[in-house]
Design a protein around this motif. Sequence first.
Motif, mmCIF file in Angstrom:
data_model
loop_
_atom_site.group_PDB
_atom_site.id
_atom_site.type_symbol
_atom_site.label_atom_id
_atom_site.label_comp_id
_atom_site.label_asym_id
_atom_site.label_seq_id
_atom_site.Cartn_x
_atom_site.Cartn_y
_atom_site.Cartn_z
ATOM 1 N N MET B 44 38.863 38.505 44.002
ATOM 2 C CA MET B 44 38.437 39.565 44.311
ATOM 3 C C MET B 44 38.878 40.794 43.452
ATOM 4 O O MET B 44 40.884 40.394 43.539
ATOM 5 C CB MET B 44 38.563 40.354 45.942
ATOM 6 C CG MET B 44 38.151 41.081 46.466
ATOM 7 S SD MET B 44 36.027 41.465 45.885
ATOM 8 C CE MET B 44 35.718 40.543 47.273
ATOM 9 N N VAL B 45 38.817 41.183 42.727
ATOM 10 C CA VAL B 45 39.487 42.142 41.752
ATOM 11 C C VAL B 45 39.287 44.038 42.866
ATOM 12 O O VAL B 45 38.226 44.084 43.140
ATOM 13 C CB VAL B 45 38.875 42.104 40.545
ATOM 14 C CG1 VAL B 45 38.989 43.761 39.825
ATOM 15 C CG2 VAL B 45 38.656 41.471 39.753
ATOM 16 N N MET B 61 35.794 37.747 40.297
ATOM 17 C CA MET B 61 35.318 37.649 39.090
ATOM 18 C C MET B 61 35.583 36.044 38.853
ATOM 19 O O MET B 61 36.315 35.746 40.271
ATOM 20 C CB MET B 61 36.265 37.879 38.354
ATOM 21 C CG MET B 61 37.739 37.993 38.384
ATOM 22 S SD MET B 61 38.714 39.169 37.586
ATOM 23 C CE MET B 61 38.470 37.969 35.769
ATOM 24 N N SER B 62 35.744 35.656 38.321
ATOM 25 C CA SER B 62 35.693 33.790 37.825
ATOM 26 C C SER B 62 37.265 33.766 37.420
ATOM 27 O O SER B 62 37.944 34.688 36.286
ATOM 28 C CB SER B 62 34.782 32.270 37.652
ATOM 29 O OG SER B 62 34.650 33.652 36.172
ATOM 30 N N GLY B 78 49.571 28.551 35.020
ATOM 31 C CA GLY B 78 48.573 29.290 34.543
ATOM 32 C C GLY B 78 47.176 29.904 34.148
ATOM 33 O O GLY B 78 46.615 29.177 35.815
ATOM 34 N N TYR B 79 47.009 31.267 34.525
ATOM 35 C CA TYR B 79 45.702 31.706 35.047
ATOM 36 C C TYR B 79 45.123 32.193 34.393
ATOM 37 O O TYR B 79 45.380 33.222 33.382
ATOM 38 C CB TYR B 79 46.176 32.860 36.078
ATOM 39 C CG TYR B 79 46.889 32.291 37.730
ATOM 40 C CD1 TYR B 79 45.736 31.946 38.681
ATOM 41 C CD2 TYR B 79 48.069 31.682 37.496
ATOM 42 C CE1 TYR B 79 46.365 31.082 40.362
ATOM 43 C CE2 TYR B 79 48.249 31.206 38.923
ATOM 44 C CZ TYR B 79 47.357 30.682 39.974
ATOM 45 O OH TYR B 79 47.923 30.639 41.211
ATOM 46 N N HIS B 80 43.691 32.208 34.148
ATOM 47 C CA HIS B 80 43.043 32.787 33.217
ATOM 48 C C HIS B 80 42.042 33.509 33.610
ATOM 49 O O HIS B 80 41.335 32.413 33.733
ATOM 50 C CB HIS B 80 42.776 31.936 31.736
ATOM 51 C CG HIS B 80 42.323 31.710 30.269
ATOM 52 N ND1 HIS B 80 40.710 32.257 30.144
ATOM 53 C CD2 HIS B 80 42.885 32.589 29.798
ATOM 54 C CE1 HIS B 80 40.638 32.464 29.175
ATOM 55 N NE2 HIS B 80 42.067 33.300 28.572
ATOM 56 N N GLN B 81 41.070 34.655 32.947
ATOM 57 C CA GLN B 81 40.408 34.860 33.661
ATOM 58 C C GLN B 81 39.077 33.961 33.160
ATOM 59 O O GLN B 81 38.948 33.268 31.939
ATOM 60 C CB GLN B 81 40.244 36.476 33.320
ATOM 61 C CG GLN B 81 40.020 36.355 31.860
ATOM 62 C CD GLN B 81 38.905 37.892 30.892
ATOM 63 O OE1 GLN B 81 39.296 38.856 32.532
ATOM 64 N NE2 GLN B 81 39.281 38.186 29.572
ATOM 65 N N GLY B 82 37.857 33.809 34.026
ATOM 66 C CA GLY B 82 37.139 32.798 33.407
ATOM 67 C C GLY B 82 36.590 31.648 33.249
ATOM 68 O O GLY B 82 37.375 31.215 34.501
ATOM 69 N N ARG B 83 36.287 30.677 32.568
ATOM 70 C CA ARG B 83 36.279 29.443 33.706
ATOM 71 C C ARG B 83 36.526 28.244 32.435
ATOM 72 O O ARG B 83 35.726 27.151 31.648
ATOM 73 C CB ARG B 83 34.471 29.264 33.773
ATOM 74 C CG ARG B 83 33.784 29.671 34.889
ATOM 75 C CD ARG B 83 32.129 29.894 34.419
ATOM 76 N NE ARG B 83 32.228 28.778 35.113
ATOM 77 C CZ ARG B 83 32.028 28.304 36.810
ATOM 78 N NH1 ARG B 83 32.003 29.364 37.472
ATOM 79 N NH2 ARG B 83 31.555 27.275 36.838
#
Lengths: 189, 145
Positions: B44-45, B61-62, B78-83
Amino acid sequence: MASNLSGGFASPSIQSASAFRAIMSAMSQPGMIVKVEGLSPPAPLSPAAAAVCLTLCDHDTTLALSDEYNSEEIRKWLLFHTGTRFADESQADFIVCDELSLKPLETYKQGTDEYPDRSALIIISKSELHNKTGCTLSGPGIENSCILSVSDPTPYRSGLKMFPLGLDFILTSGSNLACLPRTTAMEVG
Amino acid sequence: MYDRKAWLSLMATCDKERISSLWQDSQINVDFGLIRDAEVGAVMVKARQGSTGDAFHFSEMSLTRCSVRLASGEIGHGYHQGRSKQAAKIVALCDALAQTEAYSEIEKKIFNPLNEARQKRRETLRKKAAATKVDFFTLVRGEDK
């Protein structure tokens, strides 16, 4: 950083679903021993106790570890794999302890009249778990009666508030676990 | 010099193709094990209006996360926006490596180019926003005189 975070579920969604199924079966048939495997948690946490934590705890729940489990390594491991929050044992939703370090049951959260479900689940480690000798269990989910290797029912039954309030227990030993919900009657012999 | 928070923040929002190609070009070979394989989830942003109001839930957001441990013992998250699972794994590896003596190499080959790209992206956004800015003003109408 010397901590070792490995030893969690290799495929979390599938393994935690089957662990959940095993815990649910055990809770609905008190005294029945089920096996949950696939974890290698830091000692002295048993694989079955770890499986219960990883399956049921998350960031919405709180967990208390009794002294022998309250090490930096175990806290970090559980935090990494569940994201749970740690709390005092009088407040926590889940308690991890040894059979011998179980406190008087008044210590733990037993729910309220409006919300009897807001009670703690106590995950107890035992040296052995079998259906050969011990207390006789009866009640919902048990056809006639069933024997579980608990020598003395007192620590599990004295100090419980009147039903529907109370506490539920999961007994673990190695990879095995069995449940003692608040509805189960325990008799010696 | 970046601190851990800064480099994780930088990599979390970077372009997945960019970090993949930078990683490939860096020719870094490292021995590692997976603690948590890459998995896609949602976060949740939260936002604040005008950066000062009360925080509210803006949107989900994913997000892909991954954790690795190097043979030398460092743990990288590692955390990265998107899939993109590959990008999350690279972020985790860079995070772990940046805690070792390989930091300066990672800084040079990964962090600096990503930081430049981020500055450029922000600059473009700022210019675009500035071009649409409207100044409201009210002429004195003089009724009160």
